[in-house]
Every structure is written in C-alpha cells, then in structure tokens.
Design an enzyme around this catalytic site. Structure first.
Site, mmCIF file in Angstrom:
data_model
loop_
_atom_site.group_PDB
_atom_site.id
_atom_site.type_symbol
_atom_site.label_atom_id
_atom_site.label_comp_id
_atom_site.label_asym_id
_atom_site.label_seq_id
_atom_site.Cartn_x
_atom_site.Cartn_y
_atom_site.Cartn_z
ATOM 1 N N GLU A 343 0.787 -1.407 0.048
ATOM 2 C CA GLU A 343 -0.049 -0.055 -0.094
ATOM 3 C C GLU A 343 0.744 1.210 0.034
ATOM 4 O O GLU A 343 0.420 2.407 0.737
ATOM 5 C CB GLU A 343 -1.011 0.009 1.290
ATOM 6 C CG GLU A 343 -1.817 -1.183 1.113
ATOM 7 C CD GLU A 343 -2.959 -1.063 2.317
ATOM 8 O OE1 GLU A 343 -3.898 -1.037 2.139
ATOM 9 O OE2 GLU A 343 -2.368 -1.238 3.784
HETATM 10 C C1 ACM Z 1 -1.925 -5.361 4.172
HETATM 11 O O1 ACM Z 1 -3.094 -6.016 4.755
HETATM 12 N N1 ACM Z 1 -1.915 -3.945 3.736
HETATM 13 C C2 ACM Z 1 -0.950 -6.286 3.841
#
Ligand code: ACM
Length: 531
Positions: A343
């Site tokens: 992310e």
């Molecule tokens: C995640 O759940 N961002 C690895």
C-alpha cells in the site's frame, strides 16, 4: 487465558519433581477404551493406522525417556512433562533412554519412516508405551503436540483430574505439506505485551505453526527499540500512539529477545517486519528529517492507509533504513526479515522501484532473506525474496510472473486468512473490508489453487495475519484467532486428500473442552458441532 509455566521455570523445577521411590505397580486390569482416535488430531495427520489392541494408559510409574546426547530432545521431554504433570499429578521424570519394564513415552532421534523429513514425526502407541521418532527436535515437538491431543481433553486442566489417561493404539506418520505455517500479530495498531505474545505463541505451537511474523511498525506506532534512532520508541511508540491513541508501548531489545527465545523453545521462528516505504508515519512524525520537506507530519491514530512515504531521493532515508535493518538483523536469529512494501500509494512506481533496489541488498548485507507483501514483486526482486500474497482476487500478474521466475509465495489472502475480518456482521470485533470470514470460509480453499499461475511448487506456505486496529486484549486476539487459526494451520500442514469440511468441523468441535480449560476465548461458530 491463564499463563502456562515458562520453559525456564519448568527447567528449574524439573529436578525437584524426580520421585525418590517409584509408586507400586497397580493391579493389571482390562485396558479401558480410549476417548480419542488417532485421526481426531488438528492438523489432520498424513497417515494413521489404528490398532485397537495397543491402547496405552499413562500411570504414576510412566517415565519420559529422551534420545541420548541430545539436549534438544531432552528439552522437548521436559516440555512434555510440564504439559502433562498438572492434570495427571504424575511425576513423569525425564530420563535417558534405557531398557526398563516401566511404561514410557520415548522421544527418539532417527529411526522414523523416511517420509517424516525435517519437521515430521512417527508416533507409535502400544500397550507398553508411546514412542515418537523424528529426525529433528522440531519433529519431536510436533509429535508431542499430537500426543497431547490424543489424550483426554482434561489433560489441559491446570489441576489434578481423576481420569484414565488413555492414548489410542497404532501408528501415525506425519509431516507437513508446506514448510512454512505462519501467524502474524500487529503490534503497531495496538501494542501487545510480551506476556500476550508468548501466550499466543503457546496456542500456535499446539497446531504446528512454525513462524510468527511480528508487524512492528506502521503509521500509528513504532514498536521496536532502535538504539541509533531512540525517539522511534519513546515518541513513535509512546503515550497516545496506536489506533485511537489507545495502543502505546514497544518492545525493548531484551523484550524482543525474550519473545524470540520463547518462540524458539516451541520451534517457532520469529520474522520481524519493518514496513516501508509506506506505513511510516510514526517514524516520520518522530523525526522531521525523514521527510522530503523536513517537516514532521502530525502523529496519526486513525485507520487510514496509503498516505505516508519515506523520502526516496534523500540519502538520509537509506542511512535510517540501514540502521534499522542492521539492528533488527542483529537480534533476529531466523533467516527472514520482512520489509513490508504494501500500500505504498504515496510513492510513485518509479520511486518504489528505486527504493526497493536500494533496500533489498541491505537485507542481504545483514545476512537475511527478504520477505515483502506481494506488491514487492512489481520490482522483479531476486528469486530468494518471498512474496506474501494478501490480495482477495485469484489473478495477480506480478505474482504469477515471480512464481514462474522462482520466487516463493506465502499465501495470506485477506478474504480467507485474515483473522481480523469479522465472522459475520454481528461480530463485535474486527473489520470487514475484505470479507466476512466464517470458519468454513477460512478452511475451504487450497493455497496452491488460489492464484492462477501460483501452484504447489511456488508455495512456501500459508500465514494467518491478525491486524489489531480493533483489538486490545489477549481475549480479543483469541476470539478472532479461534477457531480460524486451526483451519489455516490445517491448510498448511495436512494433505489435500484429507481436506474435508465435515471431518474438520467435527475435530474442531472436539477442541472446545481443551480451549475452555486453557481459558481461550473462542468464537462459538454455529457451523461447528461443539462438544
Ligand atoms: C496489508 O493488509 N496491507 C498487507
């Protein structure tokens, strides 16, 4: 849950527990019927061959004998004795192998079926005793966890029970499908103490989980002492950190070492994660110089993701990252170091590649093999880098290409393996962005058929992450992990031929009396016939 005695304490008391004189032999009677069958175990063993004539009954004379010359086997013997003594009230002395007529539980190195490999075991039960054979102490330990489940559930009681301690006769040959069976705790969103982590480790070890991934840093908190950047913990992990400001705290290096040692004693390897280049607000709000504009952003205690990024063009960033990796590697005996990489929406693709190309060699420089969330496969990393798949879909081109190149994958699909997802809309804790995950959803999938192009050969194993945005206490952790953690453990250990929901839910239901005695706060799913 209550705390079980630590290995250190049990080693200290073991010598005192040796009986001065062995009790007299009880009168011989017809053997009682065992309460359990060889196939009742979770994770399901590879092969069970019951022998109704071979029921063994633990009695006050039973001794534990361990492979000569092996401190590791001796340690497993003492751990087994510690597990069995409270409920039986028997002395269960741990002695070297020796031919005697006493009933015994023998833990032997070597001589097992060739299939058991480095993690498996062979367990033989006759009316005279139990023999566990393995090639490693880890295999012996796994065998003792099976033995524990073959005894009546009251073996988990903290105080002496009046029960006949039967073990069903026959042979089990058992070994894991995948080398890696993991669980993850998120210390960043809410800190978990050493006692909470070690209590979770004790539960994990019963289901043959062999890796514990610790998510140590994120936007809301930094949870591991770094000497060269001391404010990371005092500020980044200090008062007011964590989601809603309600999860402050951090592990000192001594704390971390204690966790690593507690895990190692249960044949579990710790994998530390330092998430970067995103999920870094706790570090960047602590040290202004880690920001491109030199201005520290305010601390964040909300649950947003994807807004932070280390400063990719600044050399100081790499000094920081190298300091952290060096210090973490130095206190981590296991082979892996996880660098996150998920992310990173505030980092451009080009910057992300630049960053990972600088950082991956640093992990190798300090002797570790890198793990990253599956986004890291965008940069075509060396084939020793492990990808942890957390997506919800069944296609991922970068992951499939990486698998074809030879990178290994750990499967943690968020809509199957994330233990922080609610069971259903009424679950008090947890989130639901990936799915509601009832027990059957957690169980009914195949790690080697989840993502197109990522088959059995590419799979290192499975992992059940537990994110802690909504979790505070050990009871919260237990409620989300049980009963789904055993489902993921079985996917990692057992063969596809034994995969069967009806069998699993029946075996799972029979675990409940054990969890009640261990004071595990499990979710009583309506899908499971609880006993
Ligand atoms: C995640 O759940 N961002 C690895």
């Amino acid at each position: 849950m209550r705390r079980r005695p630590t290995l250190t304490r049990l080693l200290a008391t073991a010598a005192l527990a040796l009986p001065i004189a062995l009790p007299a032999t009880p009168a011989v009677a017809a053997p009682p019927a065992p309460t359990r069958q060889l196939s009742d175990v979770i994770p399901a063993p590879v092969e069970t061959r019951p022998d109704a004539r071979g029921t063994f009954t633990l009695d006050p004379r039973t001794v534990i004998r361990t492979a000569p010359g092996s401190t590791d086997a001796w340690r497993v013997g003492h751990q087994l004795a510690d597990t069995l003594r409270p409920a039986t009230g028997y002395p269960l002395p741990v002695l070297p192998v020796h031919a005697t007529p006493l009933p015994e539980i023998a833990l032997l190195l070597g001589g097992a079926d060739a299939r058991v490999g480095q993690q498996g075991y062979q367990l033989d039960v006759t009316h005279r005793g139990v023999t566990i054979r393995a090639n490693t102490a880890a295999g012996l330990f796994a065998g003792t966890q099976t033995l524990r489940q073959l005894l009546p559930a009251t073996i988990e009681a903290a105080h002496r029970q009046r029960t006949t301690w039967t073990v069903p006769g026959g042979r089990i040959i058992d070994h894991p499908r995948f080398a890696y069976r993991g669980a993850m705790l998120d210390l960043a969103r809410h800190f978990h103490t050493v006692d909470e982590i070690t209590a979770y480790i004790d539960l994990l070890s019963q289901y043959k989980i062999n890796y514990l991934h610790l998510h140590l840093t994120d936007d809301q908190g930094w949870r591991i002492q770094i000497d060269s950047w001391p404010k990371l913990t005092t500020v980044g992990g200090g008062p007011g950190t964590g989601v809603d400001g309600a999860g402050p705290g951090y592990l000192t290096k001594a704390d971390y070492r204690a966790v690593v040692a507690h895990a190692a004693a249960r044949h579990i390897t710790v994998i530390p994660e330092i998430d970067m280049p995103g999920h870094t607000n706790a570090a960047q709000s602590t040290y202004a110089e880690l920001n491109c504009d030199g201005v520290a952003p305010p601390p964040r205690t909300d649950m947003a993701v994807g807004y932070s990024s280390l400063c990719i063009e600044d050399e100081l960033t790499y000094r920081f990252v190298e300091d952290v990796i060096r210090e973490i590697a130095a206190i981590t005996p296991g082979p892996f170091l996880h660098i996150g990489g998920d992310e990173a929406h505030a980092t451009t693709d080009e910057d992300y590649r630049t960053f990972m190309q600088r950082v991956l060699p640093l992990v190798a420089k300090y002797g570790k093999r890198a793990f990253g969330w599956n986004e890291i496969m965008q940069v075509d990393p060396p084939t020793d880098v492990v990808a942890q798949y957390w997506g919800t879909g069944t296609t991922n081109a970068d992951l499939a290409e990486a698998a074809a190149r030879g990178n290994k994958v750990v499967m943690s699909p968020a809509n199957k393996a994330y233990l922080d997802m609610k069971y259903d809309p009424t679950t008090r804790l947890g989130l639901s962005w990936a799915a509601y995950i009832e027990v059957r959803d957690a169980y009914d999938w195949n790690p080697a058929q989840r993502v197109t192009g990522v088959g059995e050969q590419a799979i290192l194993g499975v992992e059940a992450p537990l994110w802690s945005e909504t979790l505070r206490t050990l009871d919260d952790i237990e409620y989300m992990a049980f009963p789904r953690l055993p489902a993921i453990a079985e996917l990692g250990w057992s063969t596809t031929t034994s995969h069967d929901w009806e069998s699993f839910r029946t075996r799972l239901g029979a675990q409940a009396p054990r969890w009640r005695l261990q004071q595990v706060d499990f979710y009583p799913s309506p899908q499971v016939p609880w006993t």
